[in-house]
Design a protein around this motif. Structure first.
Motif, PDB file in Angstrom:
ATOM      1  N   GLY A  87      85.259 -39.087 -19.984  1.00 38.07           N
ATOM      2  CA  GLY A  87      84.742 -40.147 -20.863  1.00 38.07           C
ATOM      3  C   GLY A  87      83.319 -40.488 -20.463  1.00 38.07           C
ATOM      4  O   GLY A  87      82.857 -40.119 -19.375  1.00 38.07           O
ATOM      5  N   ASP A  88      82.620 -41.167 -21.345  1.00 38.43           N
ATOM      6  CA  ASP A  88      81.257 -41.584 -21.030  1.00 38.43           C
ATOM      7  C   ASP A  88      81.305 -42.842 -20.169  1.00 38.43           C
ATOM      8  O   ASP A  88      82.113 -43.735 -20.409  1.00 38.43           O
ATOM      9  N   ILE A  89      80.406 -42.885 -19.175  1.00 40.13           N
ATOM     10  CA  ILE A  89      80.375 -44.047 -18.284  1.00 40.13           C
ATOM     11  C   ILE A  89      79.480 -45.108 -18.935  1.00 40.13           C
ATOM     12  O   ILE A  89      78.335 -44.833 -19.298  1.00 40.13           O
ATOM     13  N   THR A  90      80.021 -46.291 -19.128  1.00 38.32           N
ATOM     14  CA  THR A  90      79.270 -47.395 -19.741  1.00 38.32           C
ATOM     15  C   THR A  90      79.505 -48.638 -18.882  1.00 38.32           C
ATOM     16  O   THR A  90      80.408 -48.632 -18.039  1.00 38.32           O
ATOM     17  N   PRO A  91      78.735 -49.718 -19.101  1.00 39.37           N
ATOM     18  CA  PRO A  91      78.992 -50.945 -18.325  1.00 39.37           C
ATOM     19  C   PRO A  91      80.430 -51.432 -18.512  1.00 39.37           C
ATOM     20  O   PRO A  91      81.050 -51.961 -17.588  1.00 39.37           O
ATOM     21  N   GLU A  92      80.989 -51.215 -19.715  1.00 38.37           N
ATOM     22  CA  GLU A  92      82.383 -51.647 -19.953  1.00 38.37           C
ATOM     23  C   GLU A  92      83.377 -50.669 -19.332  1.00 38.37           C
ATOM     24  O   GLU A  92      84.514 -51.039 -19.056  1.00 38.37           O
ATOM     25  N   TYR A 107      94.554 -29.563 -21.384  1.00 40.06           N
ATOM     26  CA  TYR A 107      93.368 -29.027 -22.042  1.00 40.06           C
ATOM     27  C   TYR A 107      92.156 -29.729 -21.421  1.00 40.06           C
ATOM     28  O   TYR A 107      92.294 -30.811 -20.851  1.00 40.06           O
ATOM     29  N   ALA A 108      90.965 -29.136 -21.546  1.00 43.53           N
ATOM     30  CA  ALA A 108      89.769 -29.780 -20.983  1.00 43.53           C
ATOM     31  C   ALA A 108      88.540 -29.423 -21.823  1.00 43.53           C
ATOM     32  O   ALA A 108      88.616 -28.593 -22.736  1.00 43.53           O
ATOM     33  N   SER A 109      87.430 -30.055 -21.487  1.00 38.70           N
ATOM     34  CA  SER A 109      86.164 -29.825 -22.213  1.00 38.70           C
ATOM     35  C   SER A 109      85.380 -28.689 -21.563  1.00 38.70           C
ATOM     36  O   SER A 109      85.595 -28.344 -20.397  1.00 38.70           O
ATOM     37  N   CYS A 110      84.423 -28.144 -22.321  1.00 39.81           N
ATOM     38  CA  CYS A 110      83.405 -27.269 -21.739  1.00 39.81           C
ATOM     39  C   CYS A 110      82.129 -27.439 -22.556  1.00 39.81           C
ATOM     40  O   CYS A 110      82.165 -27.965 -23.668  1.00 39.81           O
ATOM     41  N   TYR A 111      81.006 -26.989 -21.983  1.00 39.78           N
ATOM     42  CA  TYR A 111      79.693 -27.342 -22.538  1.00 39.78           C
ATOM     43  C   TYR A 111      78.771 -26.125 -22.658  1.00 39.78           C
ATOM     44  O   TYR A 111      78.136 -25.726 -21.686  1.00 39.78           O
ATOM     45  N   VAL A 141      75.158 -33.305 -20.529  1.00 43.55           N
ATOM     46  CA  VAL A 141      73.857 -34.012 -20.453  1.00 43.55           C
ATOM     47  C   VAL A 141      73.497 -34.464 -19.037  1.00 43.55           C
ATOM     48  O   VAL A 141      72.313 -34.570 -18.715  1.00 43.55           O
ATOM     49  N   GLU A 142      74.504 -34.710 -18.194  1.00 46.50           N
ATOM     50  CA  GLU A 142      74.192 -35.171 -16.831  1.00 46.50           C
ATOM     51  C   GLU A 142      73.918 -34.005 -15.878  1.00 46.50           C
ATOM     52  O   GLU A 142      73.489 -34.237 -14.740  1.00 46.50           O
ATOM     53  N   SER A 143      74.190 -32.771 -16.318  1.00 41.64           N
ATOM     54  CA  SER A 143      74.043 -31.633 -15.399  1.00 41.64           C
ATOM     55  C   SER A 143      72.615 -31.099 -15.444  1.00 41.64           C
ATOM     56  O   SER A 143      72.061 -30.938 -16.527  1.00 41.64           O
ATOM     57  N   LYS A 144      72.087 -30.826 -14.268  1.00 37.85           N
ATOM     58  CA  LYS A 144      70.714 -30.294 -14.223  1.00 37.85           C
ATOM     59  C   LYS A 144      70.702 -28.813 -14.624  1.00 37.85           C
ATOM     60  O   LYS A 144      69.739 -28.329 -15.181  1.00 37.85           O
ATOM     61  N   GLU A 145      71.798 -28.101 -14.309  1.00 36.67           N
ATOM     62  CA  GLU A 145      71.874 -26.668 -14.665  1.00 36.67           C
ATOM     63  C   GLU A 145      73.149 -26.399 -15.462  1.00 36.67           C
ATOM     64  O   GLU A 145      74.214 -26.897 -15.094  1.00 36.67           O
ATOM     65  N   SER A 176      71.745 -36.672 -30.103  1.00 36.23           N
ATOM     66  CA  SER A 176      71.123 -37.422 -29.018  1.00 36.23           C
ATOM     67  C   SER A 176      72.171 -37.800 -27.959  1.00 36.23           C
ATOM     68  O   SER A 176      71.862 -37.886 -26.780  1.00 36.23           O
ATOM     69  N   LEU A 177      73.424 -37.976 -28.382  1.00 38.50           N
ATOM     70  CA  LEU A 177      74.481 -38.307 -27.410  1.00 38.50           C
ATOM     71  C   LEU A 177      74.853 -37.118 -26.533  1.00 38.50           C
ATOM     72  O   LEU A 177      74.999 -37.250 -25.324  1.00 38.50           O
ATOM     73  N   CYS A 178      75.001 -35.936 -27.164  1.00 37.77           N
ATOM     74  CA  CYS A 178      75.564 -34.815 -26.395  1.00 37.77           C
ATOM     75  C   CYS A 178      74.522 -33.770 -26.007  1.00 37.77           C
ATOM     76  O   CYS A 178      74.823 -32.862 -25.258  1.00 37.77           O
ATOM     77  N   GLY A 179      73.309 -33.895 -26.500  1.00 36.60           N
ATOM     78  CA  GLY A 179      72.240 -33.004 -26.070  1.00 36.60           C
ATOM     79  C   GLY A 179      72.247 -31.627 -26.712  1.00 36.60           C
ATOM     80  O   GLY A 179      71.531 -30.735 -26.266  1.00 36.60           O
ATOM     81  N   ALA A 180      73.058 -31.426 -27.779  1.00 40.30           N
ATOM     82  CA  ALA A 180      73.047 -30.108 -28.454  1.00 40.30           C
ATOM     83  C   ALA A 180      71.690 -29.901 -29.126  1.00 40.30           C
ATOM     84  O   ALA A 180      71.112 -30.847 -29.659  1.00 40.30           O
ATOM     85  N   SER A 181      71.204 -28.658 -29.087  1.00 41.52           N
ATOM     86  CA  SER A 181      69.899 -28.428 -29.711  1.00 41.52           C
ATOM     87  C   SER A 181      70.074 -27.973 -31.166  1.00 41.52           C
ATOM     88  O   SER A 181      71.077 -27.342 -31.513  1.00 41.52           O
ATOM     89  N   ILE A 182      69.105 -28.331 -31.979  1.00 37.55           N
ATOM     90  CA  ILE A 182      69.132 -27.954 -33.395  1.00 37.55           C
ATOM     91  C   ILE A 182      68.204 -26.758 -33.571  1.00 37.55           C
ATOM     92  O   ILE A 182      66.995 -26.883 -33.353  1.00 37.55           O
ATOM     93  N   PRO A 183      68.735 -25.592 -33.959  1.00 31.48           N
ATOM     94  CA  PRO A 183      67.848 -24.432 -34.157  1.00 31.48           C
ATOM     95  C   PRO A 183      66.833 -24.723 -35.270  1.00 31.48           C
ATOM     96  O   PRO A 183      67.109 -25.524 -36.169  1.00 31.48           O
ATOM     97  N   ARG A 184      65.691 -24.040 -35.199  1.00 31.74           N
ATOM     98  CA  ARG A 184      64.627 -24.293 -36.165  1.00 31.74           C
ATOM     99  C   ARG A 184      65.099 -24.106 -37.608  1.00 31.74           C
ATOM    100  O   ARG A 184      64.771 -24.883 -38.493  1.00 31.74           O
TER     101      ARG A 184
END
Ligand code: FAD
Length: 275
Positions: free
Chosen positions: A98-103, A128-132, A137-141, A205-213
């Motif tokens: 989940g996303d970490i928020t103040p709440e 089941y789990a996620s993959c990216y 977005v938090e990962s540098k690589e 903007s939330l998940c950092g996916a790029s939009i191809p040209r």
């Protein structure tokens, strides 16, 4: 030949379960592998995730996968939720941080892997789990998330659902690297049709996916012409899926945004490539 699975949001608190009935009915008629139901995302609640999974399984006889997030939860609250899943015959769980928020700060369980350990200790669930494909977005690589897939795999995850992406090369790259380091679970590409300029901008903007040209060009061209954008979005998602199937991907996961009509149009475009 390939199969399809779907994601839905549960109804909002004030809508009640009937609100989602027509959507589930429409999606179930397409005989998906499963329908997954989001958890605590936005305004929906945990109980509505359970109610939606029950509707999918009991009324329409399709397997349901309940999403479960651990940010903001304690081990005890997770165990309590797992008991509720079990009591309602929900035995497939998409384990997420989940996303970490103040709440919803991290209380006890820092990563999805910590949640998976609690689920495994509880017993009796398929996990089941996620993959990216473009990295979290938090990962540098990006490759860090491939190592995380392997950790999840070693914990017994049977199926990965990917974050949305619009350029299949990111998915193929992740898939190959994951297989090369021994990830065995099924890896499903998550496809979200572009239907609305505001929602695609928010998601990206939330998940950092790029939009191809080539997508950016059409999004800009049709920004004031909703019907043309939807038509193009359905066509683009259908072509993306056909390319994935032609490259040997066995299950496609469609983010339906609770729109069974659009999901059916995409299904009709790709059905000759499915089982
Ligand atoms: P993790 O897999 O835990 O990864 C989070 C970060 O920590 C990554 O940077 C990763 O590299 C790092 N990391 C992970 N494990 C380790 C470890 N053991 N050691 C060191 N670093 C580690 N959100 C909701 O609120 N509700 C939903 O229903 C929902 N459904 C989703 C469905 C899918 C298919 C996807 C892809 C996302 C969904 N999300 C949902 C969003 C998700 O909760 C966020 O993307 C969240 O920020 C990360 O969750 P995760 O389980 O992928 O995290």
């Amino acid at each position: 030949m390939a199969k399809i699975s779907f994601e839905v949001f549960p109804p909002k608190k004030d809508q009640g379960i009937n609100h989602i009935n027509d959507c589930i009915k429409g999606l179930s008629s397409l005989k998906p592998e499963f329908i997954s139901v989001t958890y605590n995302a936005g305004v929906s609640t945990e109980n509505l995730t359970v109610d939606t999974c029950k509707l999918i399984q009991e009324q329409y006889n399709v397997n349901a996968v309940a999403h479960l997030t651990c940010a903001g939860q304690t081990t005890d609250s997770i165990i309590n939720q797992l008991k509720i899943f079990k009591d309602n015959n929900i035995t497939r769980v998409l384990a997420l941080r989940g996303d970490i928020t103040p709440e919803k700060p991290i209380i006890e369980l820092r990563y999805a892997t910590d949640l998976i350990k609690v689920i495994n200790d509880f017993g009796g669930f398929e996990v089941y789990a996620s993959c990216y494909p473009e990295g979290h977005v938090e990962s540098k690589e990006t490759d860090k998330d491939i190592d995380v897939m392997k950790m999840k795999d070693d914990l017994g995850v049977i199926d990965y659902i990917s974050q949305l992406f619009f350029d299949n090369k990111f998915f193929y790259n992740m898939y190959e690297k994951a297989r090369n380091i021994g990830v065995k679970g099924q890896i499903e590409p998550g496809i979200m049709p572009i239907l609305n300029v505001n929602s695609v901008s928010r998601m990206v903007s939330l998940c950092g996916a790029s939009i191809p040209r080539k997508c950016a060009k059409y999004i800009s061209k049709y920004k004031d012409d909703k019907d043309s954008l939807v038509k193009w979005g359905i066509d683009f998602a259908s072509k993306q899926i056909i390319d994935l199937i032609e490259n040997g991907i066995e299950v496609i996961h469609l983010y339906t945004m609770d729109n069974a009509t659009i999901a059916t149009q995409i299904y009709n475009n790709i059905k000759s490539f499915l089982d």
